[in-house]
Design a protein around this motif. Structure first.
Motif, PDB file in Angstrom:
ATOM      1  N   GLN A 124      34.840  11.740  43.661  1.00 30.05           N
ATOM      2  CA  GLN A 124      36.011  12.041  44.485  1.00 30.05           C
ATOM      3  C   GLN A 124      37.271  12.091  43.635  1.00 30.05           C
ATOM      4  O   GLN A 124      38.126  12.955  43.834  1.00 30.05           O
ATOM      5  N   ARG A 125      37.402  11.180  42.669  1.00 30.70           N
ATOM      6  CA  ARG A 125      38.575  11.210  41.784  1.00 30.70           C
ATOM      7  C   ARG A 125      38.592  12.487  40.947  1.00 30.70           C
ATOM      8  O   ARG A 125      39.645  13.082  40.735  1.00 30.70           O
ATOM      9  N   ALA A 126      37.424  12.931  40.488  1.00 30.92           N
ATOM     10  CA  ALA A 126      37.356  14.176  39.722  1.00 30.92           C
ATOM     11  C   ALA A 126      37.742  15.363  40.602  1.00 30.92           C
ATOM     12  O   ALA A 126      38.442  16.277  40.150  1.00 30.92           O
ATOM     13  N   ALA A 127      37.336  15.354  41.871  1.00 33.68           N
ATOM     14  CA  ALA A 127      37.695  16.440  42.791  1.00 33.68           C
ATOM     15  C   ALA A 127      39.190  16.427  43.103  1.00 33.68           C
ATOM     16  O   ALA A 127      39.824  17.484  43.197  1.00 33.68           O
ATOM     17  N   ILE A 128      39.773  15.247  43.251  1.00 31.53           N
ATOM     18  CA  ILE A 128      41.215  15.143  43.490  1.00 31.53           C
ATOM     19  C   ILE A 128      41.966  15.700  42.291  1.00 31.53           C
ATOM     20  O   ILE A 128      42.913  16.478  42.430  1.00 31.53           O
ATOM     21  N   HIS A 129      41.533  15.339  41.089  1.00 31.41           N
ATOM     22  CA  HIS A 129      42.188  15.835  39.880  1.00 31.41           C
ATOM     23  C   HIS A 129      42.055  17.355  39.767  1.00 31.41           C
ATOM     24  O   HIS A 129      43.025  18.043  39.425  1.00 31.41           O
ATOM     25  N   ALA A 130      40.878  17.881  40.071  1.00 33.04           N
ATOM     26  CA  ALA A 130      40.676  19.329  39.979  1.00 33.04           C
ATOM     27  C   ALA A 130      41.540  20.070  40.989  1.00 33.04           C
ATOM     28  O   ALA A 130      42.137  21.105  40.669  1.00 33.04           O
ATOM     29  N   THR A 131      41.644  19.554  42.200  1.00 26.94           N
ATOM     30  CA  THR A 131      42.471  20.180  43.233  1.00 26.94           C
ATOM     31  C   THR A 131      43.936  20.132  42.844  1.00 26.94           C
ATOM     32  O   THR A 131      44.674  21.104  43.007  1.00 26.94           O
ATOM     33  N   ARG A 132      44.355  19.002  42.308  1.00 29.53           N
ATOM     34  CA  ARG A 132      45.752  18.832  41.912  1.00 29.53           C
ATOM     35  C   ARG A 132      46.100  19.705  40.715  1.00 29.53           C
ATOM     36  O   ARG A 132      47.206  20.228  40.609  1.00 29.53           O
ATOM     37  N   SER A 133      45.151  19.902  39.805  1.00 28.62           N
ATOM     38  CA  SER A 133      45.395  20.695  38.597  1.00 28.62           C
ATOM     39  C   SER A 133      45.311  22.191  38.854  1.00 28.62           C
ATOM     40  O   SER A 133      45.684  22.978  37.986  1.00 28.62           O
ATOM     41  N   ALA A 134      44.823  22.592  40.020  1.00 26.09           N
ATOM     42  CA  ALA A 134      44.643  24.011  40.316  1.00 26.09           C
ATOM     43  C   ALA A 134      45.967  24.736  40.480  1.00 26.09           C
ATOM     44  O   ALA A 134      46.014  25.955  40.396  1.00 26.09           O
ATOM     45  N   GLY A 135      47.042  24.024  40.721  1.00 21.85           N
ATOM     46  CA  GLY A 135      48.345  24.662  40.858  1.00 21.85           C
ATOM     47  C   GLY A 135      48.837  24.620  42.289  1.00 21.85           C
ATOM     48  O   GLY A 135      48.363  23.858  43.110  1.00 21.85           O
ATOM     49  N   ASP A 136      49.776  25.480  42.578  1.00 25.64           N
ATOM     50  CA  ASP A 136      50.411  25.527  43.878  1.00 25.64           C
ATOM     51  C   ASP A 136      49.620  26.464  44.788  1.00 25.64           C
ATOM     52  O   ASP A 136      49.659  27.680  44.600  1.00 25.64           O
ATOM     53  N   PRO A 137      48.880  25.937  45.787  1.00 26.35           N
ATOM     54  CA  PRO A 137      48.043  26.806  46.618  1.00 26.35           C
ATOM     55  C   PRO A 137      48.843  27.713  47.541  1.00 26.35           C
ATOM     56  O   PRO A 137      48.324  28.701  48.029  1.00 26.35           O
ATOM     57  N   ARG A 138      50.114  27.435  47.752  1.00 27.85           N
ATOM     58  CA  ARG A 138      50.915  28.251  48.665  1.00 27.85           C
ATOM     59  C   ARG A 138      51.228  29.620  48.088  1.00 27.85           C
ATOM     60  O   ARG A 138      51.327  30.602  48.793  1.00 27.85           O
ATOM     61  N   THR A 139      51.380  29.695  46.776  1.00 30.10           N
ATOM     62  CA  THR A 139      51.786  30.955  46.167  1.00 30.10           C
ATOM     63  C   THR A 139      50.737  31.554  45.251  1.00 30.10           C
ATOM     64  O   THR A 139      50.890  32.672  44.801  1.00 30.10           O
ATOM     65  N   GLY A 140      49.688  30.831  44.952  1.00 31.64           N
ATOM     66  CA  GLY A 140      48.662  31.329  44.065  1.00 31.64           C
ATOM     67  C   GLY A 140      49.021  31.224  42.598  1.00 31.64           C
ATOM     68  O   GLY A 140      48.287  31.675  41.738  1.00 31.64           O
ATOM     69  N   ARG A 141      50.158  30.621  42.283  1.00 34.88           N
ATOM     70  CA  ARG A 141      50.558  30.465  40.884  1.00 34.88           C
ATOM     71  C   ARG A 141      49.853  29.256  40.286  1.00 34.88           C
ATOM     72  O   ARG A 141      49.519  28.310  40.986  1.00 34.88           O
TER      73      ARG A 141
END
Length: 101
Positions: A65-82
């Motif tokens: 779960q911590r690895a998934a949280i980190h991956a989601t957080r590192s993916a960037g800003d989901p609102r703009t796709g940047r």
């Protein structure tokens, strides 16, 4: 002045072992270098990334779960796709032109 509840539950705390299987929200926030309030809001939106322990529902996370949280957080800003949120620029003030008399 911070309340007693904030000092107990709102401040990230270092875990005894950073590689341990299960961690509390405060320990997870310390490892992920984020605030406890941000992590609680994030976990409220993503129920699958945390577990509950005991009658009172203490929130815990495991390694996956911590690895998934980190991956989601590192993916960037989901609102703009940047990949990284854009920095704010200071507003330009309108240039006043003087009227020739």
């Amino acid at each position: 002045m911070a309340t007693k509840a904030y000092e107990l539950y709102g401040v990230p705390t270092a875990p005894e072992d950073p590689e341990q299987e299960y961690m509390t929200v405060q320990e997870t926030a310390y490892v992920l270098m984020c605030s406890v309030s941000w992590l609680r809001r994030f976990l409220r939106e993503h129920d699958a990334l945390c577990g509950r322990n005991g009658r009172r529902g203490r929130i815990i996370t495991n390694r996956e779960q911590r690895a998934a949280i980190h991956a989601t957080r590192s993916a960037g800003d989901p609102r703009t796709g940047r990949s990284v949120p854009r920095q704010r620029r200071p507003r330009r003030t309108a240039v006043k032109t003087s009227v020739a008399a």
